[in-house]
Design a protein around this motif. Structure first.
Motif, PDB file in Angstrom:
ATOM      1  N   LYS A 280      20.422  72.796  64.300  1.00 47.21           N
ATOM      2  CA  LYS A 280      21.883  72.719  64.290  1.00 47.21           C
ATOM      3  C   LYS A 280      22.412  71.966  65.509  1.00 47.21           C
ATOM      4  N   ARG A 281      21.649  71.983  66.598  1.00 44.74           N
ATOM      5  CA  ARG A 281      22.084  71.252  67.790  1.00 44.74           C
ATOM      6  C   ARG A 281      22.064  69.747  67.522  1.00 44.74           C
ATOM      7  N   LEU A 282      21.033  69.295  66.842  1.00 46.92           N
ATOM      8  CA  LEU A 282      20.966  67.880  66.477  1.00 46.92           C
ATOM      9  C   LEU A 282      22.135  67.502  65.575  1.00 46.92           C
ATOM     10  N   LEU A 283      22.392  68.370  64.602  1.00 41.92           N
ATOM     11  CA  LEU A 283      23.468  68.086  63.656  1.00 41.92           C
ATOM     12  C   LEU A 283      24.819  68.004  64.362  1.00 41.92           C
ATOM     13  N   LYS A 284      25.091  68.948  65.253  1.00 38.31           N
ATOM     14  CA  LYS A 284      26.391  68.946  65.937  1.00 38.31           C
ATOM     15  C   LYS A 284      26.573  67.690  66.783  1.00 38.31           C
ATOM     16  N   GLU A 285      25.522  67.303  67.509  1.00 37.66           N
ATOM     17  CA  GLU A 285      25.640  66.115  68.352  1.00 37.66           C
ATOM     18  C   GLU A 285      25.909  64.872  67.511  1.00 37.66           C
ATOM     19  N   ALA A 286      25.283  64.811  66.348  1.00 35.61           N
ATOM     20  CA  ALA A 286      25.517  63.661  65.469  1.00 35.61           C
ATOM     21  C   ALA A 286      26.910  63.715  64.845  1.00 35.61           C
ATOM     22  N   GLN A 287      27.320  64.873  64.368  1.00 38.40           N
ATOM     23  CA  GLN A 287      28.627  64.988  63.710  1.00 38.40           C
ATOM     24  C   GLN A 287      29.788  64.769  64.673  1.00 38.40           C
ATOM     25  N   ASP A 288      29.580  65.024  65.954  1.00 39.19           N
ATOM     26  CA  ASP A 288      30.623  64.740  66.939  1.00 39.19           C
ATOM     27  C   ASP A 288      30.934  63.244  66.994  1.00 39.19           C
ATOM     28  N   VAL A 289      29.951  62.431  66.645  1.00 38.71           N
ATOM     29  CA  VAL A 289      30.129  60.975  66.627  1.00 38.71           C
ATOM     30  C   VAL A 289      30.448  60.478  65.225  1.00 38.71           C
ATOM     31  N   PHE A 290      29.708  60.986  64.253  1.00 33.90           N
ATOM     32  CA  PHE A 290      29.844  60.528  62.863  1.00 33.90           C
ATOM     33  C   PHE A 290      29.880  61.763  61.961  1.00 33.90           C
ATOM     34  N   PRO A 291      31.067  62.195  61.560  1.00 34.19           N
ATOM     35  CA  PRO A 291      31.200  63.465  60.814  1.00 34.19           C
ATOM     36  C   PRO A 291      30.415  63.519  59.502  1.00 34.19           C
ATOM     37  N   GLU A 292      30.211  62.373  58.851  1.00 34.47           N
ATOM     38  CA  GLU A 292      29.507  62.379  57.562  1.00 34.47           C
ATOM     39  C   GLU A 292      27.995  62.370  57.767  1.00 34.47           C
ATOM     40  N   THR A 293      27.530  63.295  58.602  1.00 32.87           N
ATOM     41  CA  THR A 293      26.105  63.439  58.881  1.00 32.87           C
ATOM     42  C   THR A 293      25.608  64.756  58.303  1.00 32.87           C
ATOM     43  N   VAL A 294      24.411  64.721  57.713  1.00 30.09           N
ATOM     44  CA  VAL A 294      23.776  65.940  57.214  1.00 30.09           C
ATOM     45  C   VAL A 294      22.334  65.981  57.716  1.00 30.09           C
ATOM     46  N   LEU A 295      21.747  67.166  57.703  1.00 27.57           N
ATOM     47  CA  LEU A 295      20.328  67.322  57.975  1.00 27.57           C
ATOM     48  C   LEU A 295      19.555  67.232  56.672  1.00 27.57           C
ATOM     49  N   THR A 296      18.453  66.516  56.672  1.00 28.83           N
ATOM     50  CA  THR A 296      17.563  66.581  55.519  1.00 28.83           C
ATOM     51  C   THR A 296      16.664  67.803  55.654  1.00 28.83           C
ATOM     52  N   ARG A 297      16.248  68.320  54.544  1.00 26.66           N
ATOM     53  CA  ARG A 297      15.222  69.359  54.465  1.00 26.66           C
ATOM     54  C   ARG A 297      14.205  68.906  53.424  1.00 26.66           C
ATOM     55  N   ASP A 298      13.006  69.440  53.481  1.00 23.07           N
ATOM     56  CA  ASP A 298      12.038  69.126  52.441  1.00 23.07           C
ATOM     57  C   ASP A 298      12.629  69.442  51.075  1.00 23.07           C
ATOM     58  N   ARG A 299      12.547  68.469  50.210  1.00 21.98           N
ATOM     59  CA  ARG A 299      13.030  68.524  48.823  1.00 21.98           C
ATOM     60  C   ARG A 299      14.558  68.495  48.706  1.00 21.98           C
ATOM     61  N   SER A 300      15.239  68.008  49.747  1.00 23.28           N
ATOM     62  CA  SER A 300      16.667  67.700  49.617  1.00 23.28           C
ATOM     63  C   SER A 300      16.837  66.560  48.618  1.00 23.28           C
ATOM     64  N   ILE A 301      17.934  66.580  47.884  1.00 18.00           N
ATOM     65  CA  ILE A 301      18.221  65.532  46.898  1.00 18.00           C
ATOM     66  C   ILE A 301      19.599  64.944  47.220  1.00 18.00           C
ATOM     67  N   PHE A 302      19.675  63.619  47.263  1.00 14.05           N
ATOM     68  CA  PHE A 302      20.922  62.934  47.577  1.00 14.05           C
ATOM     69  C   PHE A 302      21.256  61.938  46.467  1.00 14.05           C
ATOM     70  N   PRO A 303      22.184  62.286  45.573  1.00 13.15           N
ATOM     71  CA  PRO A 303      22.653  61.293  44.592  1.00 13.15           C
ATOM     72  C   PRO A 303      23.401  60.176  45.322  1.00 13.15           C
ATOM     73  N   ILE A 304      23.176  58.946  44.906  1.00 14.85           N
ATOM     74  CA  ILE A 304      23.857  57.790  45.499  1.00 14.85           C
ATOM     75  C   ILE A 304      24.753  57.194  44.413  1.00 14.85           C
ATOM     76  N   GLU A 305      26.053  57.428  44.574  1.00  7.67           N
ATOM     77  CA  GLU A 305      27.014  57.045  43.531  1.00  7.67           C
ATOM     78  C   GLU A 305      27.633  55.681  43.832  1.00  7.67           C
ATOM     79  N   TYR A 306      28.116  55.052  42.765  1.00  5.39           N
ATOM     80  CA  TYR A 306      28.937  53.851  42.950  1.00  5.39           C
ATOM     81  C   TYR A 306      30.228  54.235  43.652  1.00  5.39           C
ATOM     82  N   ILE A 307      30.717  53.373  44.522  1.00  6.20           N
ATOM     83  CA  ILE A 307      31.971  53.625  45.191  1.00  6.20           C
ATOM     84  C   ILE A 307      33.117  53.673  44.180  1.00  6.20           C
ATOM     85  N   ASP A 308      33.095  52.746  43.230  1.00  8.46           N
ATOM     86  CA  ASP A 308      34.151  52.681  42.214  1.00  8.46           C
ATOM     87  C   ASP A 308      33.532  53.002  40.860  1.00  8.46           C
TER      88      ASP A 308
END
Length: 308
Positions: A280-308
């Motif tokens: 969580k310390r890593l996440l907070k330091e990153a989100q303080d700069v770039f709020p749209e930051t998440v931590l990955t975990r094993d078997r995390s899934i990230f759908p990548i959508e079209y902007i429009d």
């Protein structure tokens, strides 16, 4: 067309009970692309029930053990099914030697073609239907590459009312306009795609960066990514240690994401010193700069959508 990123392992240096070593799989419709293959890769493939025989290409960042020790198992796993298409393995120098030595020492039974391509200069290293994969150099203790998966642009949105006003009846001619062809209206005049389509739309962009010092050129390479998966190995107070080991901190990854105007940053390749709680310390330091930051975990899934 679906595009998804599956994190098969998020750890760096050594595997932990709930953290396999770094590996990410990208799925575009039924086609799969693997970025690195750390220890435990095929365990996550099995748990996610992904069809490993659909892996078209493997992209290796570098040949440190925590990024490649899972690859021999993947190669042998792929021999358990019928496979007609070759498997491409793309990476920096030493990739071919590692694959060939593994096959020889382990006396692998391989019933399909393996094509290894070593990267000699930055640029496009793999192309498919409507996309390309580009490699660019990173700065680590040995030759290391980052990768960008980019789709071709798409035509603008089709406006049926404009087609009808210009005398193009509903049917096959509409499909031709949408695919970029000029057609004839019912009155015999030419109707061009730009007469009935909106502004061209971008494809999607995925970037993968790990095991590197932070340096300004990375931002230009990954600019506009819909998803940037990037190492955030250490917290800010260990920045000097990160520099000595040619890694980056979570905060530095966030600054790259901010400068590159990416849509989402997903941190990966954590030092084993960080437990699940103090990640969580890593996440907070990153989100303080770039709020749209998440931590990955094993078997995390990230759908990548079209902007429009």
């Amino acid at each position: 067309m679906n595009l998804e990123a599956f994190v098969l392992g998020c750890g760096g240096m050594m595997p932990l009970p709930n953290r396999h070593l770094t590996s990410v799989l990208l799925r575009r419709e039924g086609e799969l692309f693997l970025f690195d293959g750390g220890e435990g890769t095929q365990v996550s493939l099995r748990k996610l029930n992904l069809r490993w025989k659909k892996i078209s290409a493997i992209f290796v960042s570098h040949t440190h053990a925590d990024h490649v020790t899972g690859l021999p198992g993947i190669l042998m796993l792929s021999s358990q099914v019928d496979r007609d298409d070759p498997l491409y393995i793309i990476g920096p120098p030493k990739t071919a030697e590692y694959i060939e030595t593994s096959r020889k020492v382990l006396d692998m039974y391989i019933n399909y073609e393996i094509i290894v391509k070593e990267i000699t200069e930055p640029g496009v290293v793999y192309e498919g239907d409507g996309f390309r994969v580009r490699a660019f150099p990173l700065r680590h203790t040995r030759i290391c590459m980052g990768y960008v998966f980019e789709e071709d642009g798409r035509p603008g949105q089709f406006h049926p009312e404009k087609a009808e006003q210009l005398g193009v009846p509903r049917g096959p001619l509409w499909s031709k306009l949408q695919s970029g062809e000029t057609v004839l209206s019912s009155g015999g005049t030419e109707v061009r795609p730009e007469d009935v389509l909106g502004e061209p739309r971008s494809g999607r962009k995925f970037s993968y960066v790990t095991d590197t010092l932070a340096f300004p050129e990375i931002s230009g390479e990954v600019e506009g990514s819909d998803l940037l998966i990037c190492e955030g190995m250490f917290e800010k107070e260990l920045e000097e240690s990160a520099r000595e080991k040619k890694h980056m901190t979570a905060e530095q990854a966030a600054r790259i994401a901010l400068e590159a105007r990416v849509r989402k940053l997903a941190l990966i390749h954590y030092s084993p010193r960080y437990t699940e709680f103090n990640l969580k310390r890593l996440l907070k330091e990153a989100q303080d700069v770039f709020p749209e930051t998440v931590l990955t975990r094993d078997r995390s899934i990230f759908p990548i959508e079209y902007i429009d």
